[in-house]
Design a protein around this motif. Structure first.
Motif, short mmCIF file in Angstrom:
data_model
loop_
_atom_site.label_atom_id
_atom_site.label_comp_id
_atom_site.label_asym_id
_atom_site.label_seq_id
_atom_site.Cartn_x
_atom_site.Cartn_y
_atom_site.Cartn_z
N ALA A 4 0.82 -1.18 0.12
CA ALA A 4 -0.21 -0.12 -0.02
C ALA A 4 0.97 1.32 0.12
O ALA A 4 1.89 1.16 0.75
N LEU A 5 0.60 2.24 -0.79
CA LEU A 5 1.35 3.29 -1.10
C LEU A 5 0.30 4.55 -0.76
O LEU A 5 -0.66 4.62 -1.52
N ILE A 6 0.68 5.22 0.56
CA ILE A 6 -0.44 6.09 0.99
C ILE A 6 0.33 7.69 0.90
O ILE A 6 1.37 7.84 1.36
N ASP A 7 -0.50 8.84 0.50
CA ASP A 7 -0.16 10.01 0.57
C ASP A 7 -1.40 10.89 0.78
O ASP A 7 -2.42 10.64 0.25
N ARG A 8 -1.05 11.91 1.71
CA ARG A 8 -2.08 12.82 1.80
C ARG A 8 -2.66 13.83 0.62
O ARG A 8 -3.54 14.63 0.50
N ALA A 9 -1.45 13.97 -0.35
CA ALA A 9 -1.61 14.75 -1.49
C ALA A 9 -2.50 13.96 -2.71
O ALA A 9 -2.67 12.76 -2.70
N ILE A 10 -2.92 14.75 -3.84
CA ILE A 10 -3.70 14.16 -5.03
C ILE A 10 -2.93 14.40 -5.91
O ILE A 10 -2.36 15.57 -6.17
N PHE A 11 -2.13 13.51 -6.81
CA PHE A 11 -1.28 13.63 -7.82
C PHE A 11 -1.93 13.88 -9.08
O PHE A 11 -2.88 13.40 -9.16
N PRO A 12 -1.33 14.43 -10.13
CA PRO A 12 -0.01 15.09 -9.98
C PRO A 12 0.00 16.49 -9.20
O PRO A 12 -0.84 17.32 -9.06
#
Length: 386
Positions: free
Chosen positions: A30-38
């Motif tokens: 699982a790869l989790i980030d608070r941002a929405i890419f790009p």
């Protein structure tokens, strides 16, 4: 509840490199980030040629080159006095160039590759708690107004210099010194002369890096001692009072106009944190923030991800997630990065000492055999031993 082998918090180059490498070996990630890419990120936007073997291993080299970029084949450096030195970048297999490439594009390419590898990519996520028990890690996830739980046997903190994961784990970091420099970044248009070179220009109180990232856009990334900022806050003030004190840099920026807002970060450097513990590792800037004077920041991130993935895979196979077993990662990073970090530290000291840098540049500029080994040391992989 979602079950994974590894949960990685932070989807920048370090986190994505770790995720892709582990997924290539069959692990559930699982790869989790608070941002929405790009999304944009404060960065020098230079992809050092040393990164090509890693990009090849991650199978993203062609995708990276398909994004807007500029081929960079020359390194140029000047002291505050205006004295300069120039060298070609070394060959990396079939490639004799690095790239001027926005993180907006690089991070998206890596994230898309992770998805294709089967990684569960979760964007716009807020983590509210992190706990470890006999079964591994439990992550409390909030996304789009909904709450869910995820479990993982192993945890990777890849969430940058102000790592939330590191704080939750109680991993201490040294406080920055009051004299630490502040980093700035801005995209510019109408910049003179910068074409296929990555450039570093010293000025009174700091230094700047320039690289073209598109046909009409140049990235300017620079650091300034905090003591120099009392009279200069806006880009125009910084250009007038600080950047313009280097005649070569002044000439490049004379007609420059901002194409983005000016962003800043502090500090631009802090020493290594403890980067391992029972069932977890830290990678990239979450483990160490290296001042970007040699343009190797993205390489450090990508490579630390590879090294972490190798350690995690071995530890999971052996069923040993103890600190004693995971210490191997710290040793691998030390072996891989020691010489580069020493060179980076030397360059960092020179960049804040105009007389010494001017003398050093005059020496290497007059003796080509001295400059090329320096550039090669920055842009070529560490020689294999044994």
């Amino acid at each position: 509840m979602n079950q994974f082998d590894i949960a990685i918090v932070g989807a920048g180059p370090a986190g994505s490199s770790t995720a892709i490498t582990l997924a290539q070996h069959g692990y559930r990630v699982a790869l989790i980030d608070r941002a929405i890419f790009p999304r944009d990120k404060l960065c020098g936007d230079f992809l050092n040629p040393i990164s090509w073997p890693i990009l090849d291993a991650l199978d993203v080299s062609d995708d990276v080159r398909a994004r807007p970029h500029t081929k960079i084949s020359t390194f140029r450096m000047s002291a505050a006095s205006g004295v300069e030195a120039i060298s070609a970048l070394p060959v990396q297999g079939p490639r004799r160039f690095g790239l001027g490439l926005r993180r907006f594009h690089l991070d998206q390419v890596l994230l898309e590759r992770a998805k294709r590898c089967g990684v569960s990519v979760q964007e716009g996520v807020k983590l509210t708690s992190l706990d470890r028990d006999g079964r591994g890690w439990r992550l409390d996830i909030h996304q789009g107004g909904k709450r869910s739980l995820a479990r993982a046997k192993f945890l990777v903190g890849a969430d940058g210099r102000n790592s939330w994961v590191a704080r939750q784990l109680g991993v201490l970091s040294h406080r920055p010194q009051p004299s630490s420099a502040v980093g700035f970044e801005i995209q510019l248009k109408h910049v003179r002369a910068v074409r296929h070179s990555v450039e570093i220009h010293q000025f009174a109180g700091g230094y700047a890096g320039l690289v073209r990232v598109g046909e009409h856009t140049v990235n300017l990334c620079f650091t300034v001692r905090r003591s120099q900022l009392d009279r200069a806050r806006s880009f125009e003030q910084l250009r007038q009072h600080l950047l313009g004190t280097n005649p070569l840099l002044q000439a490049r920026l004379v007609n420059a106009e901002p194409a983005s807002r000016l962003r800043s970060v502090w500090p631009v450097y802090f020493p290594q944190r403890r980067c391992f513990g029972a069932g977890f590792l830290l990678v990239g800037d979450a483990a160490r923030v290296t001042e970007p004077v040699t343009g190797e920041g993205i390489f450090f991130a990508l490579k630390s991800g590879q090294l972490a993935a190798a350690t995690i895979a071995a530890a999971l196979r052996e069923g040993d997630l103890s600190p004693a077993r995971l210490r191997q990662y710290e040793g691998a990073c030390r072996t891989e990065f020691r010489a580069r970090l020493r060179l980076n530290a030397l360059m960092r000291r020179l960049m804040y000492r105009p007389k010494l840098l001017s003398l050093a540049i005059r020496l290497v500029a007059s003796r080509k055999p001295l400059l090329e080994p320096l550039v090669n040391a920055v842009c070529q992989p560490r020689a294999a031993v044994g």
